[in-house]
Write a protein that holds these residues in place. Structure first.
Motif, PDB file in Angstrom:
ATOM      1  N   ASN A   1       0.830  -1.197   0.000  1.00  0.00           N
ATOM      2  CA  ASN A   1       0.000   0.000   0.000  1.00  0.00           C
ATOM      3  C   ASN A   1       0.861   1.242   0.000  1.00  0.00           C
ATOM      4  O   ASN A   1       1.979   1.248   0.509  1.00  0.00           O
ATOM      5  CB  ASN A   1      -0.967  -0.006   1.176  1.00  0.00           C
ATOM      6  CG  ASN A   1      -0.283   0.304   2.470  1.00  0.00           C
ATOM      7  OD1 ASN A   1      -0.013   1.464   2.765  1.00  0.00           O
ATOM      8  ND2 ASN A   1       0.041  -0.724   3.240  1.00  0.00           N
ATOM      9  N   VAL A   2       0.312   2.312  -0.577  1.00  0.00           N
ATOM     10  CA  VAL A   2       1.059   3.556  -0.717  1.00  0.00           C
ATOM     11  C   VAL A   2       0.913   4.482   0.494  1.00  0.00           C
ATOM     12  O   VAL A   2       1.908   5.024   0.962  1.00  0.00           O
ATOM     13  CB  VAL A   2       0.654   4.269  -2.026  1.00  0.00           C
ATOM     14  CG1 VAL A   2       1.351   5.607  -2.138  1.00  0.00           C
ATOM     15  CG2 VAL A   2       0.993   3.397  -3.220  1.00  0.00           C
ATOM     16  N   PRO A   3      -0.310   4.668   1.036  1.00  0.00           N
ATOM     17  CA  PRO A   3      -0.449   5.655   2.122  1.00  0.00           C
ATOM     18  C   PRO A   3       0.516   5.413   3.275  1.00  0.00           C
ATOM     19  O   PRO A   3       1.047   6.352   3.855  1.00  0.00           O
ATOM     20  CB  PRO A   3      -1.898   5.464   2.591  1.00  0.00           C
ATOM     21  CG  PRO A   3      -2.593   4.832   1.466  1.00  0.00           C
ATOM     22  CD  PRO A   3      -1.593   4.022   0.725  1.00  0.00           C
ATOM     23  N   GLY A   4       0.753   4.146   3.611  1.00  0.00           N
ATOM     24  CA  GLY A   4       1.619   3.824   4.736  1.00  0.00           C
ATOM     25  C   GLY A   4       3.025   4.367   4.580  1.00  0.00           C
ATOM     26  O   GLY A   4       3.693   4.679   5.569  1.00  0.00           O
ATOM     27  N   ILE A   5       3.483   4.500   3.334  1.00  0.00           N
ATOM     28  CA  ILE A   5       4.843   4.979   3.105  1.00  0.00           C
ATOM     29  C   ILE A   5       5.016   6.384   3.680  1.00  0.00           C
ATOM     30  O   ILE A   5       6.030   6.694   4.302  1.00  0.00           O
ATOM     31  CB  ILE A   5       5.163   4.963   1.597  1.00  0.00           C
ATOM     32  CG1 ILE A   5       5.211   3.508   1.119  1.00  0.00           C
ATOM     33  CG2 ILE A   5       6.478   5.651   1.306  1.00  0.00           C
ATOM     34  CD1 ILE A   5       5.409   3.365  -0.363  1.00  0.00           C
ATOM     35  N   TRP A   6       3.987   7.225   3.521  1.00  0.00           N
ATOM     36  CA  TRP A   6       4.060   8.579   4.076  1.00  0.00           C
ATOM     37  C   TRP A   6       4.146   8.542   5.601  1.00  0.00           C
ATOM     38  O   TRP A   6       4.982   9.209   6.198  1.00  0.00           O
ATOM     39  CB  TRP A   6       2.844   9.414   3.649  1.00  0.00           C
ATOM     40  CG  TRP A   6       3.098  10.185   2.398  1.00  0.00           C
ATOM     41  CD1 TRP A   6       2.704   9.845   1.155  1.00  0.00           C
ATOM     42  CD2 TRP A   6       3.841  11.397   2.286  1.00  0.00           C
ATOM     43  NE1 TRP A   6       3.148  10.772   0.258  1.00  0.00           N
ATOM     44  CE2 TRP A   6       3.843  11.746   0.913  1.00  0.00           C
ATOM     45  CE3 TRP A   6       4.500  12.228   3.189  1.00  0.00           C
ATOM     46  CZ2 TRP A   6       4.480  12.881   0.439  1.00  0.00           C
ATOM     47  CZ3 TRP A   6       5.133  13.362   2.716  1.00  0.00           C
ATOM     48  CH2 TRP A   6       5.135  13.683   1.349  1.00  0.00           C
ATOM     49  N   GLY A   7       3.281   7.763   6.225  1.00  0.00           N
ATOM     50  CA  GLY A   7       3.305   7.665   7.685  1.00  0.00           C
ATOM     51  C   GLY A   7       4.661   7.192   8.163  1.00  0.00           C
ATOM     52  O   GLY A   7       5.250   7.755   9.100  1.00  0.00           O
ATOM     53  N   ALA A   8       5.181   6.178   7.490  1.00  0.00           N
ATOM     54  CA  ALA A   8       6.456   5.603   7.908  1.00  0.00           C
ATOM     55  C   ALA A   8       7.604   6.579   7.698  1.00  0.00           C
ATOM     56  O   ALA A   8       8.493   6.711   8.545  1.00  0.00           O
ATOM     57  CB  ALA A   8       6.716   4.317   7.129  1.00  0.00           C
ATOM     58  N   ALA A   9       7.573   7.308   6.577  1.00  0.00           N
ATOM     59  CA  ALA A   9       8.668   8.240   6.302  1.00  0.00           C
ATOM     60  C   ALA A   9       8.680   9.375   7.320  1.00  0.00           C
ATOM     61  O   ALA A   9       9.742   9.779   7.821  1.00  0.00           O
ATOM     62  CB  ALA A   9       8.534   8.797   4.887  1.00  0.00           C
ATOM     63  N   LEU A  10       7.487   9.880   7.662  1.00  0.00           N
ATOM     64  CA  LEU A  10       7.407  10.927   8.684  1.00  0.00           C
ATOM     65  C   LEU A  10       7.912  10.390  10.012  1.00  0.00           C
ATOM     66  O   LEU A  10       8.684  11.045  10.731  1.00  0.00           O
ATOM     67  CB  LEU A  10       5.957  11.418   8.828  1.00  0.00           C
ATOM     68  CG  LEU A  10       5.443  12.253   7.647  1.00  0.00           C
ATOM     69  CD1 LEU A  10       3.947  12.442   7.742  1.00  0.00           C
ATOM     70  CD2 LEU A  10       6.147  13.609   7.624  1.00  0.00           C
ATOM     71  N   PHE A  11       7.497   9.175  10.336  1.00  0.00           N
ATOM     72  CA  PHE A  11       7.910   8.543  11.589  1.00  0.00           C
ATOM     73  C   PHE A  11       9.429   8.426  11.661  1.00  0.00           C
ATOM     74  O   PHE A  11      10.053   8.774  12.664  1.00  0.00           O
ATOM     75  CB  PHE A  11       7.245   7.162  11.676  1.00  0.00           C
ATOM     76  CG  PHE A  11       7.725   6.309  12.815  1.00  0.00           C
ATOM     77  CD1 PHE A  11       7.496   6.687  14.135  1.00  0.00           C
ATOM     78  CD2 PHE A  11       8.404   5.121  12.575  1.00  0.00           C
ATOM     79  CE1 PHE A  11       7.937   5.886  15.181  1.00  0.00           C
ATOM     80  CE2 PHE A  11       8.845   4.328  13.608  1.00  0.00           C
ATOM     81  CZ  PHE A  11       8.613   4.713  14.914  1.00  0.00           C
ATOM     82  N   MET A  12      10.039   7.976  10.565  1.00  0.00           N
ATOM     83  CA  MET A  12      11.487   7.787  10.566  1.00  0.00           C
ATOM     84  C   MET A  12      12.228   9.100  10.791  1.00  0.00           C
ATOM     85  O   MET A  12      13.231   9.141  11.501  1.00  0.00           O
ATOM     86  CB  MET A  12      11.938   7.168   9.228  1.00  0.00           C
ATOM     87  CG  MET A  12      11.474   5.769   9.004  1.00  0.00           C
ATOM     88  SD  MET A  12      12.202   4.577  10.118  1.00  0.00           S
ATOM     89  CE  MET A  12      13.868   4.555   9.513  1.00  0.00           C
ATOM     90  N   PHE A  13      11.728  10.182  10.180  1.00  0.00           N
ATOM     91  CA  PHE A  13      12.406  11.460  10.394  1.00  0.00           C
ATOM     92  C   PHE A  13      12.183  11.960  11.816  1.00  0.00           C
ATOM     93  O   PHE A  13      13.102  12.430  12.487  1.00  0.00           O
ATOM     94  CB  PHE A  13      11.905  12.508   9.391  1.00  0.00           C
ATOM     95  CG  PHE A  13      12.462  13.882   9.676  1.00  0.00           C
ATOM     96  CD1 PHE A  13      13.758  14.202   9.307  1.00  0.00           C
ATOM     97  CD2 PHE A  13      11.714  14.829  10.362  1.00  0.00           C
ATOM     98  CE1 PHE A  13      14.294  15.440   9.586  1.00  0.00           C
ATOM     99  CE2 PHE A  13      12.248  16.068  10.655  1.00  0.00           C
ATOM    100  CZ  PHE A  13      13.543  16.379  10.266  1.00  0.00           C
ATOM    101  N   LEU A  14      10.939  11.838  12.293  1.00  0.00           N
ATOM    102  CA  LEU A  14      10.605  12.382  13.605  1.00  0.00           C
ATOM    103  C   LEU A  14      11.342  11.653  14.726  1.00  0.00           C
ATOM    104  O   LEU A  14      11.697  12.258  15.734  1.00  0.00           O
ATOM    105  CB  LEU A  14       9.095  12.319  13.820  1.00  0.00           C
ATOM    106  CG  LEU A  14       8.316  13.343  12.980  1.00  0.00           C
ATOM    107  CD1 LEU A  14       6.841  13.008  12.945  1.00  0.00           C
ATOM    108  CD2 LEU A  14       8.532  14.747  13.525  1.00  0.00           C
ATOM    109  N   ILE A  15      11.569  10.358  14.552  1.00  0.00           N
ATOM    110  CA  ILE A  15      12.320   9.609  15.555  1.00  0.00           C
ATOM    111  C   ILE A  15      13.700  10.226  15.745  1.00  0.00           C
ATOM    112  O   ILE A  15      14.140  10.501  16.869  1.00  0.00           O
ATOM    113  CB  ILE A  15      12.471   8.133  15.099  1.00  0.00           C
ATOM    114  CG1 ILE A  15      11.224   7.340  15.424  1.00  0.00           C
ATOM    115  CG2 ILE A  15      13.664   7.474  15.756  1.00  0.00           C
ATOM    116  CD1 ILE A  15      11.083   7.016  16.885  1.00  0.00           C
ATOM    117  N   VAL A  16      14.364  10.514  14.624  1.00  0.00           N
ATOM    118  CA  VAL A  16      15.707  11.080  14.700  1.00  0.00           C
ATOM    119  C   VAL A  16      15.670  12.447  15.364  1.00  0.00           C
ATOM    120  O   VAL A  16      16.456  12.753  16.265  1.00  0.00           O
ATOM    121  CB  VAL A  16      16.335  11.165  13.289  1.00  0.00           C
ATOM    122  CG1 VAL A  16      17.676  11.851  13.351  1.00  0.00           C
ATOM    123  CG2 VAL A  16      16.480   9.779  12.711  1.00  0.00           C
ATOM    124  N   SER A  17      14.670  13.265  14.967  1.00  0.00           N
ATOM    125  CA  SER A  17      14.658  14.608  15.564  1.00  0.00           C
ATOM    126  C   SER A  17      14.230  14.551  17.024  1.00  0.00           C
ATOM    127  O   SER A  17      14.664  15.372  17.827  1.00  0.00           O
ATOM    128  CB  SER A  17      13.769  15.555  14.763  1.00  0.00           C
ATOM    129  OG  SER A  17      12.572  14.942  14.469  1.00  0.00           O
TER     130      SER A  17
END
Lengths: 333, 492
Positions: free
Chosen positions: A283-299
């Motif tokens: 699925n495509v929508p999940g990619i956005w959630g995951a990408a935001l999550f990955m960046f936010l974890i680091v910050s």
């Protein structure tokens, strides 16, 4: 009589609501958004200034966009079934960024040919990858990994370690925004919309999913298996080339290790986003959630003042546990 | 087998007793009000339509499913309503052979024995497992020639089925007391099936019990001591085999008695068009002809069909006018898309034919699925349900629809009636007949003689080669058997 009808009505809407909620919660990709949201708020707890919330979101959207574009490409590859993954994404990004920027040589009038070169490099890389897989019958993981050494060497050879600056127009465009949304995010949204339509509404998407579930059965049911796989591998490489181009403009120039983190990132966003690592179900929508999550974890880890070592370890730990959890729930029918 | 007797001891305690057992999956009642018990030495035949609940019934017995209500009682011990019935079934010696083959294809034959045999002595286990499988294979299927060290994926489907049966009957720490056989003969040819049936009789004489599910009533009457008739998730009749005749049994299941004579007549007066297919090995077909591929199972028929299909379709282009479509018999390997809905499975072949562009025409897709839903009678109330929610026979109907919906002039069928009940078979025969009259050509491989008798021309295979070609009146059971076995006979 009326009252009973009302009651039935109320009951019907209630159960419809429950059903809706249940089917909503069943969508794997919801959890990526919950995780991203939670991380966002935890980070905000320690961000001191009032404007922090908006700035953090803007930064998250910007950096997530790069992961989303390569993630969409990787998602199609992963959908093709077990063993299918493109590990040459970082090298393709570097090569495309380097060659395109070198050709433009900071000349703003050469923007269009520059983009075409980036896309062309992607096409060539994809074709090369798939010919290794098809003609030499090398497993995709090894084929793409070894071709990535080749692409990387080409990039080194062509720019000899120099940092090549982008044209002024492109630098401004890639760092700029429109109506409070970063330009790169707009591009990434467009790419995801197209990706979603191809996956869910196009014959090609059905074929990709069919090949991922049972290649032999797909072939016997008339699916042109090789054409499907060729399309997916070149499509993924073109998206990687495009990302490399934009990223090089965004970060003020192409350099040789600009793609490095996208190897893990592209796979992580696909899996955390709820696509099945066994293929056939993406699925495509999940990619956005995951990408935001990955960046936010680091910050988040950054703003809690943790050192680089701890930060890397925790990031790794989080990715591993999410992938382990996701693949466990994903296995259930 | 002597140990077996010792364990069983008395003949008074039933191996398993079910009382008022019901199983439901959400709103769907798969099984209700089932009372059943089986004593040592009994062979119980279970018959019923596709979706009558036979598989659910045996899955309750072997513990894979826990009943929603009711009592299951293993060898006199009360079972609780927990989820350990599979363990209990194992310890009293209940074993199963499933309709969908359940061996691990990437492992060798003997390694597949090691999986159910959990506390096998570790020392030298490969050698021992090899001997155990070999012994069991030789006992059930004398002269089989299967090497226990070969990888399962390399075996033809008939030999895989034989291995699975042999593993179920093999000697382990707990002896087999009740073996459940779900359509065990569906991919075996006549002589091998015969060997199995006579072994079953010996096994029961020595005190073992069998639950035998089959759509072939002849086999049921041959081996069973008792027959259980199932319909809509209930046991509607349970009686000694002597109380049934073929007709009363068919009536009990609720079948329409097939009108074969009519079809036979229609078949004799047919003429065919030009030749549409010729292969290097001599296989040929004319327009509108139904070609049968006969011979013993696993003698190269399936390979010829796959090669024929692959050679007439492309790896690179999907055609709007495909030359050939394929109906799989080995559903899991060659047909099903397990993650998809019924509708998506049904429309896969014809996507390019009805869509005419890059995007899927979803209105046409839905109407196509609806049309075949009613035409072939797929047993579901919603075509968006997952394909795996259907019973085996209904999955097969979906694969039939997938192929017949296409405009392709040649339909290739690789033993497509495995696990399909008699009523549906008759329906499909009729459909094939009428499609052939409209000018379609069928290539039909089958392990069942009565299906081969439906064909206009028959090629008999032996060891990968065509050994004879029968037409018209020559197509008889005698001729088929004679040509399939000629080699073996001359040796004797």
């Amino acid at each position: 009589m009326k009252m009973i009808e009302n009651k039935i009505d109320a009951h019907a809407t209630h159960s419809a609501l429950v059903r809706g909620l249940v089917s909503f919660a069943k969508k794997q990709w919801i959890w990526a958004y919950f995780a991203a949201g939670a991380t966002y708020f935890v980070t905000l707890l320690v961000v001191p200034t009032g404007g922090g919330a908006g700035a953090l979101l803007y930064a998250a959207l910007t950096f997530a966009s790069f992961a989303v574009i390569v993630g969409v490409g990787q998602m199609f590859v992963v959908t093709l079934g077990p063993g299918n993954v493109d590990l040459s994404i970082p090298a393709t990004m570097t090569l495309a960024g380097t060659l395109a920027l070198k050709f433009m040589d900071t000349d703003s009038s050469l923007v269009v040919p520059g983009i075409l070169i980036a896309i062309g490099v992607g096409l060539a890389c994809g074709l090369f990858n798939f010919s290794l897989i098809l003609v030499l019958r090398i497993p995709p993981i090894i084929a793409t990994l070894s071709s990535s050494f080749l692409f990387q060497s080409l990039a080194i050879w062509s720019n000899r370690g120099l940092r090549i600056k982008p044209p002024e127009v492109l630098a401004n465009f890639s760092t700029g925004g429109f109506g409070g949304v970063p330009n790169v995010a707009i591009i990434a949204v467009l790419v995801s919309i197209v990706g979603w339509f191809v996956l869910e509404r196009a014959i090609a998407g059905r074929w990709i999913s069919a090949v991922g579930q049972n290649q032999r059965a797909a072939r016997l049911a008339g699916v042109p298996v090789n054409a499907v796989r060729l399309g997916v591998y070149t499509g993924c490489a073109v998206l990687a080339g495009l990302t490399g181009f934009i990223l090089a403009c965004f970060s003020g120039g192409a350099n040789l290790n600009m793609g490095t983190e996208y190897m893990l990132m592209s796979i992580a966003v696909v899996v955390i986003g709820g696509s099945s690592i066994a293929g056939g179900n993406s699925n495509v929508p999940g990619i956005w959630g995951a990408a935001l999550f990955m960046f936010l974890i680091v910050s988040m880890l950054n703003s809690y003042g943790l050192g680089a070592g701890v930060r890397l370890m925790l990031t790794g730990l989080i990715i591993v546990s999410v992938v382990a959890l996701a693949s466990r729930t994903g296995r259930r029918p | 087998m002597i140990q077996n007797k010792k364990v069983i001891g008395t003949h008074e305690v039933p191996i398993i007793t079910l009382a008022e057992v019901a199983v439901s999956f959400g709103a769907v009642k798969a099984l209700s009000d089932v009372d059943f018990r089986i004593m040592p030495g009994e062979c119980v035949g279970v018959v019923g339509h596709n979706g009558a609940g036979k598989s659910t019934f045996v899955n309750v017995i072997n513990g894979r499913l826990s009943p929603t209500s009711g009592i299951v009682n293993y060898a006199g011990d009360n079972a609780q309503a927990d989820f350990r019935n599979a363990d209990r079934a194992r310890t009293v010696g209940i074993r199963s052979v499933f309709q969908e083959l359940s061996l691990c294809p990437n492992l060798t034959v003997l390694e597949n024995l090691r999986i159910p045999y959990r506390n096998m002595p570790l020392k030298n286990w490969r050698k021992e497992a090899g001997q155990v499988v070999k012994k069991s294979l030789d006992e059930i299927f004398p002269g089989n020639g299967i090497n226990p060290y070969s990888v399962v994926a390399d075996l033809p489907i008939a030999e895989r089925q034989m291995v699975e049966i042999a593993i179920a009957f093999s000697q382990r720490d707990i002896d087999a007391r009740l073996v459940i056989l779900d359509e065990p003969t569906s991919s075996l040819d006549g002589s091998i099936a015969e060997q199995l049936l006579s072994y079953i009789k010996r096994f029961c004489e020595e005190g073992g019990s069998i639950i035998f599910i089959s759509h072939m009533l002849g086999e049921i009457f041959d081996v069973a001591t008792r027959i259980v008739v199932m319909k809509d998730g209930r046991i509607i009749d349970d009686n000694l085999v002597s109380k049934f005749s073929r007709d009363t049994l068919v009536d009990a299941m609720g079948h329409v008695v097939p009108d074969t004579p009519e079809i036979q007549v229609a078949k004799k007066n047919r003429s065919f068009g030009e030749e549409v297919l010729r292969m290097e090995n001599g296989l040929s077909a004319r327009k509108g002809e139904i070609i049968g591929l006969a011979g013993l199972a696993g003698h190269g028929q399936a390979e010829v069909l796959a090669a024929c299909t692959l050679a007439r379709s492309s790896d690179w282009l999907a055609s709007r006018n495909p030359q050939v479509v394929f109906v799989a018999g080995d559903r899991a390997r060659d047909g099903l898309m397990p993650l998809w809905s019924i509708m998506r499975n049904l429309s896969l072949q014809t996507l390019v034919e009805f869509s005419r562009g890059f995007w899927i025409n979803r209105i046409k897709e839905a109407s196509l699925a609806d049309r075949w839903h009613s035409k072939i009678g797929i047993k579901t109330d919603n075509l968006m349900n997952p394909i795996l929610s259907l019973s085996g026979g209904n999955q097969q109907k979906v694969l039939f629809s997938r192929a017949l919906a296409s405009s392709a002039p040649i339909v290739v069928m690789d033993d497509p009636m495995r696990g399909v009940d008699v009523g549906t078979k008759m329906e499909v025969y009729r459909m094939i007949r009428s499609e052939a009259e409209k000018g379609r050509t069928f290539l039909w491989y089958s392990t069942e003689t009565d299906e081969i008798l439906e064909c206009d021309r028959v090629f008999v295979f032996r060891e990968g080669e065509i050994v004879s070609e029968l037409t018209g009146d020559e197509i008889t059971e005698d001729n088929l058997l004679r040509t399939s076995f000629a080699m073996q006979e001359s040796i004797q």
